[in-house]
Design a protein around this motif. Structure first.
Motif, PDB file in Angstrom:
ATOM      1  N   TYR A  35     -35.000  34.793  37.425  1.00 33.42           N
ATOM      2  CA  TYR A  35     -34.615  34.077  38.649  1.00 33.42           C
ATOM      3  C   TYR A  35     -33.211  33.496  38.518  1.00 33.42           C
ATOM      4  O   TYR A  35     -32.397  33.583  39.437  1.00 33.42           O
ATOM      5  CB  TYR A  35     -35.610  32.954  38.953  1.00 33.42           C
ATOM      6  N   ASN A  37     -30.795  34.438  36.411  1.00 32.02           N
ATOM      7  CA  ASN A  37     -29.795  35.483  36.231  1.00 32.02           C
ATOM      8  C   ASN A  37     -29.329  36.051  37.567  1.00 32.02           C
ATOM      9  O   ASN A  37     -28.159  36.395  37.720  1.00 32.02           O
ATOM     10  CB  ASN A  37     -30.357  36.588  35.340  1.00 32.02           C
ATOM     11  N   TYR A  38     -30.247  36.132  38.525  1.00 29.95           N
ATOM     12  CA  TYR A  38     -29.917  36.718  39.826  1.00 29.95           C
ATOM     13  C   TYR A  38     -29.800  35.692  40.954  1.00 29.95           C
ATOM     14  O   TYR A  38     -29.509  36.057  42.092  1.00 29.95           O
ATOM     15  CB  TYR A  38     -30.942  37.796  40.192  1.00 29.95           C
ATOM     16  N   LYS A  44     -27.612  30.401  40.735  1.00 30.16           N
ATOM     17  CA  LYS A  44     -27.379  31.419  39.714  1.00 30.16           C
ATOM     18  C   LYS A  44     -26.744  30.760  38.487  1.00 30.16           C
ATOM     19  O   LYS A  44     -25.778  30.006  38.597  1.00 30.16           O
ATOM     20  CB  LYS A  44     -26.456  32.502  40.272  1.00 30.16           C
ATOM     21  N   GLU A  46     -26.046  32.435  34.813  1.00 27.17           N
ATOM     22  CA  GLU A  46     -26.189  33.534  33.865  1.00 27.17           C
ATOM     23  C   GLU A  46     -26.227  33.061  32.415  1.00 27.17           C
ATOM     24  O   GLU A  46     -26.915  33.660  31.591  1.00 27.17           O
ATOM     25  CB  GLU A  46     -25.080  34.560  34.065  1.00 27.17           C
TER      26      GLU A  46
END
Length: 108
Positions: A35, A37-38, A44, A46
């Protein structure tokens, strides 16, 4: 298909489950990383996603090991040798996809 799904609430539930010190908690942590990561239902992030995936891999999650061994942005974080080690661990852990990729890398 997912119109009625409250993604934010689902993420909160996963986050709560991730506090468990068992395999279910590790799987919930891995899902939270996806969730993050995207940016699905959350901001968001990362770097946090990578940290969570690495933590899951180090705690035995085969899917996380596979990701660290194959996803270019993760390989960049850990380096080629370390990514190869994670791919090998995923292969030994039973991931058929990892076994195929690991064989290919060994041939090259």
């Amino acid at each position: 298909v997912f119109r009625d799904v409250n993604v934010e609430k689902y993420y909160e539930e996963l986050e709560e489950l991730s506090k468990q010190n068992n395999y279910e908690g590790i799987c919930a942590t891995f899902a939270c990383a996806f969730y993050l990561n995207y940016g699905i239902g959350v901001d968001k992030d990362e770097q946090l996603a990578y940290n969570l995936i690495k933590s899951c891999a180090d705690r035995g999650h085969v899917g996380a090991m596979y990701d660290l061994g194959t996803v270019p942005k993760f390989i960049k974080n850990i380096g080629e040798d370390e990514s190869q080690r994670y791919l090998e661990l995923a292969s030994l852990g039973g991931s058929m996809r990892a076994k195929k990729k690991y064989k290919v890398r060994q041939v090259i």
